[in-house]
Design an enzyme around this catalytic site. Sequence first.
Site, short mmCIF file in Angstrom:
data_model
loop_
_atom_site.label_atom_id
_atom_site.label_comp_id
_atom_site.label_asym_id
_atom_site.label_seq_id
_atom_site.Cartn_x
_atom_site.Cartn_y
_atom_site.Cartn_z
N SER A 226 28.53 35.20 64.77
CA SER A 226 27.48 34.58 63.93
C SER A 226 26.13 34.99 64.49
O SER A 226 25.87 34.89 65.68
CB SER A 226 27.66 33.07 63.91
OG SER A 226 27.63 32.54 65.22
N GLY A 228 22.97 34.02 63.25
CA GLY A 228 21.85 33.22 62.73
C GLY A 228 21.47 33.68 61.34
O GLY A 228 22.33 33.85 60.48
N GLY A 231 23.23 36.49 59.33
CA GLY A 231 24.58 36.34 58.77
C GLY A 231 25.67 36.47 59.80
O GLY A 231 25.53 35.96 60.92
N GLY A 257 26.74 26.96 63.17
CA GLY A 257 27.93 27.64 63.69
C GLY A 257 29.21 26.88 63.37
O GLY A 257 30.25 27.47 63.09
N ASP A 258 29.12 25.55 63.38
CA ASP A 258 30.29 24.73 63.05
C ASP A 258 30.66 24.91 61.58
O ASP A 258 31.85 24.88 61.22
CB ASP A 258 30.01 23.25 63.35
CG ASP A 258 29.64 23.03 64.82
OD1 ASP A 258 30.16 23.78 65.67
OD2 ASP A 258 28.85 22.13 65.10
#
Lengths: 315, 315
Positions: A226, A228, A231, A257-258
């Site tokens: 990931s 930020g 993408g 992120g979750d």
Amino acid sequence: VILTVTLNLALDVTYHVPGVAWRAANRVARVDAHAGGKGVNVARVLQALGLEAVVTGLAGGPTGEAVRADLAAAGLSDALAGIAADTRRTLTVADGADATGFWEPGPRVTEAEWRGFAGAFAALLRGAEAVVLSGSLPDGVPPDAYATLCRDAAAAGVPAILDASGDALTRGVEGGPAIVKPNADELAEATGGAAATGGPPRTGGAALLAAAARLRRAGAGAVVASLGSAGVVAVAGEGRWRARPPEEVRGNPTGAGDAVVAALAAGLVAGTPWPERLADAVALSAAAVHAPVAGRFDAAAYARYRTGTRVERLD
Amino acid sequence: VILTVTLNLALDVTYHVPGVAWRAANRVARVDAHAGGKGVNVARVLQALGLEAVVTGLAGGPTGEAVRADLAAAGLSDALAGIAADTRRTLTVADGADATGFWEPGPRVTEAEWRGFAGAFAALLRGAEAVVLSGSLPDGVPPDAYATLCRDAAAAGVPAILDASGDALTRGVEGGPAIVKPNADELAEATGGAAATGGPPRTGGAALLAAAARLRRAGAGAVVASLGSAGVVAVAGEGRWRARPPEEVRGNPTGAGDAVVAALAAGLVAGTPWPERLADAVALSAAAVHAPVAGRFDAAAYARYRTGTRVERLD
């Protein structure tokens, strides 16, 4: 059912104050407290997507009780194992404009408590379609804990998604998780990339692809990094893709992120092809940035971002 | 047995941090948590003096459980009544040099919970030689709560010491406590002294004596005003006295007032004459300033200050 594991969960407490007088006494206007920790956030997102999630991990003491009560209030299934020590809190002091965070050290887990959890985990796997392993390991839990849990999951035919950093990640991949989801810094740290390139491979270039390939060789089935607002980049047996949101997203990055992990778990269970799965992950993550707290997302923003997210094959 | 009542007790939590990064995330190195609130501090001092104290008041939720566990660990008798709402916390962020405090709002108490407490209090009075009523009233407890408790104590032949401020004090004296212990600001506020004189009567002059006389006319048996490093002034039926420590005392003033109250309660039970009782109060208060936390005192300093404290009759 998707099982989410948070070994170092927390009670996330927010003190709302009109302003903070540092080095003086402040009256707190309102206290919010919610069950927190990465796996709990993942479970909240899955629940909002209409999927069934079961929360497990280690909880103890009065703070552990408060965590359980909040999970029950949220309608989340709680399969937490008990420990003697008190669960940690995270405290955010929010004055409307800014926030200051205080993170308590986690509890110390005994060897017997860890063995008890591992036994209960094996039983929980029987009803699970996927398992999500998220966050740091509390003191007393062995550094190869995630590898052990991944092996148990694989033996039970349940795919595992691992979202961890440092030792917990590098040792964890040895257990063969189906997907690992590092961010750029975590991926660089886990593979020595930061040292080799002088910085994390943020933009998804050759260094990032090489680092992801290295994690796959170490045992991960697929790597979804990931990045930020840039993408995600996925390196899987089926191919390599990059997915980008249609625009730069501003807001609260906590929990983004979750949301990626929740989308990956949902896609894994539904058998969604990688390009769609990644578009879902990017859109859900961007929609989570629009929500004020981790574990929530803006449903209208999710639909909008889902339409605009572009997925590009890298080979 | 001396019964101490703390209706709005707290769990006093301290976050030890090497330094605070405001508007960022901070890792807490160590968390201390202890049962707190003025009456709890008084009970700790009484226990250290070798007297038996019983702690009562209202406690609820997981934080109430943590308070009960800490009282048990300290060997203090717990006769707390339960409430549904969670007990409040006070948080101190200490970085070695400075401290910032955050005070949570207290719980809301239901009418039935208050009536339940009042009934239990009447039963607890049977074994008590004196009762100490300390601190603020939580939401939902009537403003004349201390008057009610003082009347119950008087009816049972148990002398009451009231340490409160604002409405809780002005309404409370109507119940006829044996002693009230305001500080200079509280005394001025309760009697309109600040408005009349342009400031609180800190030095124990005519304005302070007049304010104390006014509180006695309102129902208090005796008034002992604590004046910080200037000692105490007492206005009682038996006479008027001022007691001063031998020197200016520097340290942590938290809990100094609670030490005064503990000494007054001990003196009341032992039947100690006012001059000695006041010298004990001043010395114990000064010794509490030497201790790092409320509810403790430096025993050697107590003995030293006791020798040097001067008591002067004012009429």
